[in-house]
Scaffold this active site. Structure first.
Site, PDB file in Angstrom:
ATOM      1  N   LEU A  19       0.826  -1.209   0.000  1.00 21.23           N
ATOM      2  CA  LEU A  19       0.000   0.000   0.000  1.00 21.23           C
ATOM      3  C   LEU A  19       0.862   1.262   0.000  1.00 21.23           C
ATOM      4  CD1 LEU A  19      -2.930  -0.779   2.481  1.00 21.23           C
ATOM      5  CD2 LEU A  19      -2.942  -0.800  -0.009  1.00 21.23           C
ATOM      6  N   ILE A  23       6.343   5.064   1.464  1.00 20.60           N
ATOM      7  CA  ILE A  23       6.160   6.415   0.923  1.00 20.60           C
ATOM      8  C   ILE A  23       5.440   7.294   1.946  1.00 20.60           C
ATOM      9  CG2 ILE A  23       5.130   7.787  -0.954  1.00 20.60           C
ATOM     10  CD1 ILE A  23       7.374   5.989  -1.924  1.00 20.60           C
ATOM     11  N   ASP A  75      12.908   0.497   0.927  1.00 26.63           N
ATOM     12  CA  ASP A  75      12.223   1.635   1.555  1.00 26.63           C
ATOM     13  C   ASP A  75      13.215   2.639   2.156  1.00 26.63           C
ATOM     14  OD1 ASP A  75       9.559   1.325   0.990  1.00 26.63           O
ATOM     15  OD2 ASP A  75       9.166   0.037   2.718  1.00 26.63           O
ATOM     16  N   LYS A 227     -17.976   7.271   9.342  1.00 31.40           N
ATOM     17  CA  LYS A 227     -18.155   5.858   9.674  1.00 31.40           C
ATOM     18  C   LYS A 227     -16.813   5.238  10.108  1.00 31.40           C
ATOM     19  CE  LYS A 227     -20.296   2.013   7.214  1.00 31.40           C
ATOM     20  NZ  LYS A 227     -20.851   1.703   5.900  1.00 31.40           N
ATOM     21  N   CYS A 385      28.648   0.030 -11.746  1.00 31.62           N
ATOM     22  CA  CYS A 385      29.162  -1.192 -11.128  1.00 31.62           C
ATOM     23  C   CYS A 385      29.382  -2.280 -12.184  1.00 31.62           C
ATOM     24  CB  CYS A 385      28.256  -1.634  -9.979  1.00 31.62           C
ATOM     25  SG  CYS A 385      29.171  -2.591  -8.760  1.00 31.62           S
ATOM     26  N   GLN A 389      32.123  -2.595 -15.443  1.00 34.75           N
ATOM     27  CA  GLN A 389      32.909  -3.797 -15.754  1.00 34.75           C
ATOM     28  C   GLN A 389      32.633  -4.255 -17.192  1.00 34.75           C
ATOM     29  OE1 GLN A 389      31.863  -6.487 -12.537  1.00 34.75           O
ATOM     30  NE2 GLN A 389      32.820  -5.201 -10.982  1.00 34.75           N
ATOM     31  N   GLU A 409      34.372 -13.291 -12.770  1.00 41.26           N
ATOM     32  CA  GLU A 409      33.041 -13.670 -12.265  1.00 41.26           C
ATOM     33  C   GLU A 409      32.340 -14.587 -13.273  1.00 41.26           C
ATOM     34  OE1 GLU A 409      30.367 -10.358 -11.422  1.00 41.26           O
ATOM     35  OE2 GLU A 409      28.805 -11.689 -10.679  1.00 41.26           O
ATOM     36  N   ARG A 466      32.185  -7.374  -5.595  1.00 41.53           N
ATOM     37  CA  ARG A 466      33.371  -8.151  -5.217  1.00 41.53           C
ATOM     38  C   ARG A 466      34.507  -7.968  -6.210  1.00 41.53           C
ATOM     39  NH1 ARG A 466      31.401 -11.593  -1.360  1.00 41.53           N
ATOM     40  NH2 ARG A 466      29.216 -12.071  -1.742  1.00 41.53           N
ATOM     41  N   HIS A 511      27.969   3.026  -6.833  1.00 38.64           N
ATOM     42  CA  HIS A 511      26.541   3.212  -7.131  1.00 38.64           C
ATOM     43  C   HIS A 511      26.109   4.651  -6.822  1.00 38.64           C
ATOM     44  CE1 HIS A 511      25.271  -1.058  -7.644  1.00 38.64           C
ATOM     45  NE2 HIS A 511      26.367  -1.277  -6.932  1.00 38.64           N
ATOM     46  N   GLU A 513      23.499   6.110  -7.693  1.00 38.41           N
ATOM     47  CA  GLU A 513      22.038   6.222  -7.518  1.00 38.41           C
ATOM     48  C   GLU A 513      21.611   6.244  -6.053  1.00 38.41           C
ATOM     49  OE1 GLU A 513      23.686   3.587  -8.578  1.00 38.41           O
ATOM     50  OE2 GLU A 513      22.697   1.679  -8.149  1.00 38.41           O
TER      51      GLU A 513
HETATM   52  N1  GLN Z   1      28.821  -8.637  -9.964  1.00 38.39           N
HETATM   53  C1  GLN Z   1      29.741  -7.547  -9.909  1.00 38.39           C
HETATM   54  C2  GLN Z   1      30.676  -7.643  -8.709  1.00 38.39           C
HETATM   55  O1  GLN Z   1      30.383  -8.314  -7.756  1.00 38.39           O
HETATM   56  C3  GLN Z   1      29.029  -6.208  -9.926  1.00 38.39           C
HETATM   57  C4  GLN Z   1      28.138  -5.964  -8.762  1.00 38.39           C
HETATM   58  C5  GLN Z   1      27.166  -4.844  -8.949  1.00 38.39           C
HETATM   59  O2  GLN Z   1      26.871  -4.458 -10.085  1.00 38.39           O
HETATM   60  N2  GLN Z   1      26.635  -4.312  -7.875  1.00 38.39           N
HETATM   61  O3  GLN Z   1      31.700  -7.007  -8.697  1.00 38.39           O
END
Ligand code: GLN
Length: 539
Positions: A19, A23, A75, A227, A385, A389, A409, A466, A511, A513
């Site tokens: 719901l 927010i 959240d 009500k 990220c 790569q 990876e 990683r 990141h 964001e």
């Molecule tokens: N899989 C990649 C790593 O572990 C990138 C991880 C990600 O994009 N957050 O380095």
């Protein structure tokens, strides 16, 4: 001088999940902060995972990372975006973490031979985790209880709320219950019964809701409001309507129009004389709703069928677009489709590309294809990220001629491991909480795009990965003008790469964001949107 008592607001949910408790909590926090209160918001999650770090994004949406490196519920991202202040590990607690703490204590013998039980041991630990935040000098702590009232999992949390209400005293805490008023099209009516039932269920557990926030598709008629008030034991002024709105960022303003923040402060016996300063927020919304330009950016990722998996990225586009008065349309492109389809067709007409973060090898080759296409066609790209790569692998294969270059990876025996595991990660076997997490410093190289974007030498951004750029290849990349423009000052690990002879080809190991908020749209997202506008004009 004695410290003022911290006030506690508990937010519960009834009738159905999803719901928007997050927010509503974030909106309330923002309104109270705008009135000058020092506020934080906490989320209690009733599942048994220690944190959502090990959850597939399809299960629970994005995993949000805090400054202190906690892997948390998405959240918390809303809390930070609305409040413009950081959260921490203390702001997200799961049942798993609660039980782990209690069981660890039991093993140490801390309970002195007592039988360890849900009440009081689990509930005491829940209460401790709620009250821990008061040590950080907040005036008001908003605690959102995950799940829906009546769920078996959330019972210990509701019981802890009951105990706390009683311990803290009348005006030091309150309960906001978020509920749903379904609309029956056949009779043209909003129905209050499910809400009456969920409030009654809460009462069975000994908790009386003080305010009802009602999610509804239609305005609540006066008689229905009366009500609800009468059957749920609340003032009719405490029945707040929460209509579906075009953007979540309008929610605080709509709630404020109904005196939501004033009602809450009155319940907590706090002064209501000062009005919240919402000028900047309104200004942002005005720009966001009246764009002068429009760009389309492809988000290339593997979890695109659940857009919550990229929540912070989508919100960062909204912040950046709003601040530049530019509409940002996101084209969600599944990287697997690029592998089986035509990249030129799938990216046809876009003004920018964002290569998304992610784990595992599904869709990797599609992302590499998208990076190549955008690089060769001068389309602005931001890689985040895994995205960075991918840009590295693509460049190694197609420009440096390192055939089958890869990240270890995806190919543990890669002949050219341009992305590999950092030394400290090599012996790590446990998955939970073991990545490079949270805020790390980055020194930005002078005379680079990155420097122009941040306009400062020292930045700090959040991480969750990683694998790293393999610095054995730095000179090969530099020779072809794909240069590291940001490095960790202590370890020398590459934090950002950019291509010199391209309008905007930037990859970041971190990141950005997670740090974008309404009050502080992230400069990298603004730069991508700006580059997309320029690309569009040139087309
Ligand atoms: N899989 C990649 C790593 O572990 C990138 C991880 C990600 O994009 N957050 O380095």
């Amino acid at each position: 001088m004695s410290k003022k008592a911290t006030k506690y607001i508990f937010v519960t949910g009834g009738v159905t999940s999803s719901l928007g408790k997050g927010i509503v909590s974030a909106s309330l926090g923002m309104l109270l902060k705008a009135r000058g209160y020092n506020v934080t918001i906490q989320k209690l999650d009733p599942y048994i995972n220690i944190d959502p770090g090990t959850l597939n994004p399809y299960e629970h949406g994005e995993c949000y990372v805090t400054e202190d490196g906690a892997e948390t519920d998405l959240d918390l991202g809303h809390y930070e975006r609305f409040l413009n202040s950081p959260t921490s590990q203390n702001n997200n607690v799961t049942t798993g973490r609660i039980y782990q703490t209690v069981i660890d204590k039991e093993r140490k013998g801390d309970f002195l031979g007592k039988t360890v039980q849900v009440i009081p041991h689990i509930t005491n630990e829940i209460k401790r985790r709620i009250k821990i935040l008061a040590k950080e000098n907040y005036d008001i702590i908003i605690t959102e209880i995950g799940g829906t009232v009546g769920d078996i999992e959330s019972l210990p949390y509701i019981e802890s709320v009951r105990q706390l209400r009683w311990e803290l005293g009348e005006t030091n805490s309150m309960v906001i219950h978020l509920t749903l008023l379904p609309y029956l099209a056949s009779s043209g009516e909003l129905k209050t019964k499910p809400s009456q039932h969920s409030v009654r269920q809460l009462m069975e557990y000994g908790v009386q809701a003080d305010v009802l926030v009602c999610r509804t598709e239609h305005k609540i008629p006066k008689d229905q409001r009366a009500k609800l008030a009468q059957f749920c034991n609340v003032n009719s002024a405490n029945v707040i309507e929460c209509l579906d709105l075009p953007t979540i960022y309008e929610v605080p303003l709509e709630l404020h129009k109904q005196n939501f923040d004033e009602v809450v402060l009155t319940e907590l016996a706090l002064p209501t004389t000062n009005t919240p300063d919402l000028t900047d927020w309104k200004d942002f919304l005005k720009k966001y709703k009246n764009p002068k330009k429009s760009v389309e950016i492809a988000l290339v990722g593997k979890y695109v069928s659940l857009q919550d998996s990229y929540k912070s990225i989508a919100e960062a586009f909204i912040h950046a677009g709003g601040s530049l008065q530019t509409e940002v349309k996101v084209r969600w492109v599944y990287s697997g489709d690029i592998e089986s389809g035509d990249v030129a067709e799938l990216l046809n007409g876009v003004d920018g590309v964002l290569i998304a973060p992610g784990f595992g090898d599904r869709g990797i080759e599609g992302k590499i294809e998208a990076a190549r296409y955008a690089r060769e066609n001068n389309i602005p790209v931001l890689g985040i990220c895994l995205g960075m790569q991918i840009m590295t692998i693509e460049f190694a294969r197609n420009v440096l001629g390192l055939e089958n270059a890869n990240s270890t990876e995806f190919d543990t025996n890669a002949e050219y491991p341009v992305i590999n595991l950092m030394e400290e990660q090599k012996d790590v076997t446990e998955k939970g909480g073991t990545m490079r997490l949270g805020a790390w410093k980055c020194a930005v190289k002078a005379s680079t795009k990155l420097f122009d974007i941040y306009n400062t030498k020292n930045i700090s951004e959040r991480h969750r990965h990683r694998y790293e750029f393999n610095s054995d290849y730095t000179s090969d990349f530099e020779a072809k003008e794909f240069i590291p423009s940001g490095k960790n000052p202590e370890t020398g690990l590459v934090e950002a790469l950019e291509l010199k002879n391209h309008p905007f080809y930037v990859g970041v190991q971190y990141h950005p964001e997670y740090k974008s908020t309404v009050a502080n749209p992230h400069p990298l997202f603004k730069a991508l949107v700006d580059a997309a506008v320029k690309f569009q004009t040139k087309k």
